[in-house]
Design a protein around this motif. Sequence first.
Motif, PDB file in Angstrom:
ATOM      1  N   GLU A 114       0.835  -1.214   0.000  1.00  6.60           N
ATOM      2  CA  GLU A 114       0.000   0.000   0.000  1.00  6.60           C
ATOM      3  C   GLU A 114       0.864   1.257   0.000  1.00  6.60           C
ATOM      4  OE1 GLU A 114      -3.039   0.840   2.999  1.00  6.60           O
ATOM      5  OE2 GLU A 114      -3.171  -1.353   3.225  1.00  6.60           O
ATOM      6  N   LEU A 115       1.832   1.272   0.905  1.00  7.63           N
ATOM      7  CA  LEU A 115       2.648   2.476   1.075  1.00  7.63           C
ATOM      8  C   LEU A 115       3.474   2.771  -0.166  1.00  7.63           C
ATOM      9  CD1 LEU A 115       3.781   2.075   4.781  1.00  7.63           C
ATOM     10  CD2 LEU A 115       1.871   3.386   3.850  1.00  7.63           C
ATOM     11  N   THR A 129      12.589  10.298  -0.200  1.00  4.65           N
ATOM     12  CA  THR A 129      13.173   9.408   0.802  1.00  4.65           C
ATOM     13  C   THR A 129      12.168   8.352   1.246  1.00  4.65           C
ATOM     14  OG1 THR A 129      14.571  11.192   1.586  1.00  4.65           O
ATOM     15  CG2 THR A 129      14.275   9.335   3.068  1.00  4.65           C
ATOM     16  N   PHE A 130      10.947   8.801   1.495  1.00  3.10           N
ATOM     17  CA  PHE A 130       9.910   7.861   1.905  1.00  3.10           C
ATOM     18  C   PHE A 130       9.741   6.775   0.851  1.00  3.10           C
ATOM     19  CE2 PHE A 130       5.544   6.332   1.754  1.00  3.10           C
ATOM     20  CZ  PHE A 130       5.370   5.894   3.060  1.00  3.10           C
ATOM     21  N   THR A 133      12.834   4.411   0.438  1.00  4.28           N
ATOM     22  CA  THR A 133      13.000   3.511   1.583  1.00  4.28           C
ATOM     23  C   THR A 133      11.937   2.425   1.587  1.00  4.28           C
ATOM     24  OG1 THR A 133      14.018   5.240   2.911  1.00  4.28           O
ATOM     25  CG2 THR A 133      13.034   3.414   4.100  1.00  4.28           C
ATOM     26  N   VAL A 134      10.691   2.840   1.448  1.00  5.17           N
ATOM     27  CA  VAL A 134       9.601   1.866   1.509  1.00  5.17           C
ATOM     28  C   VAL A 134       9.704   0.869   0.350  1.00  5.17           C
ATOM     29  CG1 VAL A 134       7.104   1.596   1.281  1.00  5.17           C
ATOM     30  CG2 VAL A 134       8.039   3.299   2.843  1.00  5.17           C
ATOM     31  N   ASP A 136      12.397  -0.061  -1.244  1.00 13.06           N
ATOM     32  CA  ASP A 136      13.527  -0.961  -0.982  1.00 13.06           C
ATOM     33  C   ASP A 136      13.188  -2.013   0.064  1.00 13.06           C
ATOM     34  OD1 ASP A 136      15.052   0.398  -2.745  1.00 13.06           O
ATOM     35  OD2 ASP A 136      16.697   0.801  -1.343  1.00 13.06           O
ATOM     36  N   ILE A 137      12.575  -1.567   1.134  1.00 10.41           N
ATOM     37  CA  ILE A 137      12.226  -2.522   2.191  1.00 10.41           C
ATOM     38  C   ILE A 137      11.218  -3.525   1.659  1.00 10.41           C
ATOM     39  CG2 ILE A 137      11.092  -2.760   4.441  1.00 10.41           C
ATOM     40  CD1 ILE A 137      12.388  -0.178   5.280  1.00 10.41           C
ATOM     41  N   MET A 140      13.043  -6.143  -0.312  1.00  8.48           N
ATOM     42  CA  MET A 140      13.744  -7.096   0.551  1.00  8.48           C
ATOM     43  C   MET A 140      12.752  -8.036   1.222  1.00  8.48           C
ATOM     44  SD  MET A 140      16.677  -6.854   3.352  1.00  8.48           S
ATOM     45  CE  MET A 140      17.640  -6.428   1.960  1.00  8.48           C
TER      46      MET A 140
END
Lengths: 168, 168
Positions: A114-115, A129-130, A133-134, A136-137, A140
């Motif tokens: 969703e994010l 940045t948000f 990061t989201v 990439d995470i 993973m």
Amino acid sequence: MELPEAKLKFIEAWGKLGSEWGINRTMAQVHALLLVTPDALTTEEIMESLSISRGNANMTLRELMGWGLVEKHHKAGERKEYFFADKNTWNIARQVAKERRKRELEPVLKILDELTKVKGDNKHPDYKTFNTTVTDINKMAKNVDKTLDAMLKAEESWFWGSIFKMFK
Amino acid sequence: MELPEAKLKFIEAWGKLGSEWGINRTMAQVHALLLVTPDALTTEEIMESLSISRGNANMTLRELMGWGLVEKHHKAGERKEYFFADKNTWNIARQVAKERRKRELEPVLKILDELTKVKGDNKHPDYKTFNTTVTDINKMAKNVDKTLDAMLKAEESWFWGSIFKMFK
DNA sequence: TCAAACTTTCAAAAATTTTTGAAAGTTTAT
DNA sequence: ATAAACTTTCAAAAATTTTTGAAAGTTTGA
């Protein structure tokens, strides 16, 4: 070291490791006790061995069954319930992986998906940045998910064999 | 969903996941906040964002630094300390793996090695079960240890590439 | 049907973990 | 040397998690 002392050490170590990984210490200890006990035990025996209350023993055993790590056995002509742990380490690891994936990884993956979809302007450092990061995470987490899935289907020796071939 | 709401969702989800894995919820939330913030933040700003006390913020940041996930930055001509999180997901995963291996896996391996050496008679079911279980768990723990070690040295794309080659 | 044997429940108590915030400590500039 | 700006500490309070144990529930056999 003698066997009884060794058993206690094992139970203690397993309890500690469990608590460090978000698993109730007593639950890990009951599991450890059953792991080093050849036959199935009654609630009474478990209460006695670990000095815990009936309520605690009952609740913990129910949860261990919920994790698929312990099962109830019945002995012919007896009313008492006996509890028995599968002692195959690979089965245990898979079972834990399976449950944690379902309970913890999947809900997080759903949120990350969703994010990832949140729209914004990459010129804004906050958004950029948000989003990075989201994203990439999320990638993973998906890789971990796929790896667990493969592990669940795998044969132990094949799994470790393949892993070790990787870095030799 | 708008960015501010999305950030809060991320922080909440990260906090929950952390707490399920034995990491203090607040610590995971502070980490999450820094992960979605482009620049370094002061203690004050973190306290404000997450509504936590000065003491809590200070302690949590110190611990995050202990895990190697956050570092202090200084801005020229300012006395305030700024906190900054590495946003490279692979680095984060490796850092967490490294620390948990050192703090949790290694102590357990040490105990398992000892317990493996306990002598007894394989004719006694009690001893046999204990020995087999502990030996098996020890082997698995060593495999995990080796795998983590490889992961710590690996390049992300190579690591996942190799993993996925395994099961296709 | 009854009561003994056994299991489950759950509100309250205990234990543990986390958080607070004011006081003490430190550093820097003047 | 002092005071302002900032950080750290830690005992006490709050929050959370775990445990207890007695009562309620269930099953079985006589």
